[in-house]
Scaffold this active site. Structure first.
Site, mmCIF file in Angstrom:
data_model
loop_
_atom_site.group_PDB
_atom_site.id
_atom_site.type_symbol
_atom_site.label_atom_id
_atom_site.label_comp_id
_atom_site.label_asym_id
_atom_site.label_seq_id
_atom_site.Cartn_x
_atom_site.Cartn_y
_atom_site.Cartn_z
ATOM 1 N N CYS A 86 -39.920 9.523 -26.064
ATOM 2 C CA CYS A 86 -40.292 8.771 -27.284
ATOM 3 C C CYS A 86 -39.216 9.044 -28.509
ATOM 4 O O CYS A 86 -38.770 10.332 -28.847
ATOM 5 C CB CYS A 86 -41.445 9.394 -27.765
ATOM 6 S SG CYS A 86 -41.940 8.804 -29.528
ATOM 7 N N CYS A 93 -40.623 10.419 -31.695
ATOM 8 C CA CYS A 93 -40.882 11.997 -31.609
ATOM 9 C C CYS A 93 -39.399 12.631 -31.684
ATOM 10 O O CYS A 93 -39.602 13.755 -32.204
ATOM 11 C CB CYS A 93 -41.305 11.834 -30.076
ATOM 12 S SG CYS A 93 -42.933 11.042 -29.975
#
Length: 140
Positions: free
Chosen positions: A65, A68
């Site tokens: 991600c 993230c």
């Protein structure tokens, strides 16, 4: 107040103070002032969330991600500002799919703030340092 050791997961009872010069785990002697986010698993999740009198801020994330990855250094830096005021933790949604399912994680990163064992706030999407600090300060 109850605080869970980030090293050995033991529950410690310590006096509540504004600031701590020193606080060590009664079992493993590691510092309870450690601020690096801890990695939670299905085995350790409840120990930290249920047995902590300080808020636990959990970042549900995944290695693939992009947002993230961008937020990880912000999360770690912000954690350093709240020793024994809040515990910062991470759950890898790829490894802990059952936890992701239990908490209904539909997008990542998702931050959940737990206080007294209960979810009190949930935010999806990356946050900058100031907004993350503001979030944490609302619950300490």
């Amino acid at each position: 107040m109850k605080v869970v050791c980030p090293s050995c997961n033991s529950v410690n009872f310590i006096p509540k103070k504004e600031h701590y010069a020193k606080a060590n785990c009664g079992k493993c002697k590691a510092s309870l002032l450690e601020t690096s986010p801890i990695e939670l698993t299905a085995t350790t999740f409840d120990t930290h969330v249920v047995n902590s009198d300080i808020p636990v801020i959990v970042d549900f994330w995944a290695s693939w991600c992009g947002p993230c990855k961008m937020m990880a250094p912000v999360f770690e830096k912000t954690a350093g500002a709240f020793p024994l005021q809040a515990r910062f933790a991470k759950v890898n949604t790829e490894k802990e799919q059952n936890l992701s399912s239990i908490y209904g994680i539909r997008s990542i990163p998702t931050l959940i703030v737990f206080k007294n064992g209960k979810e009190v706030e949930r935010i999806s999407g990356a946050m900058d340092e100031q907004n993350l600090r503001n979030l944490v300060q609302r619950f300490i």
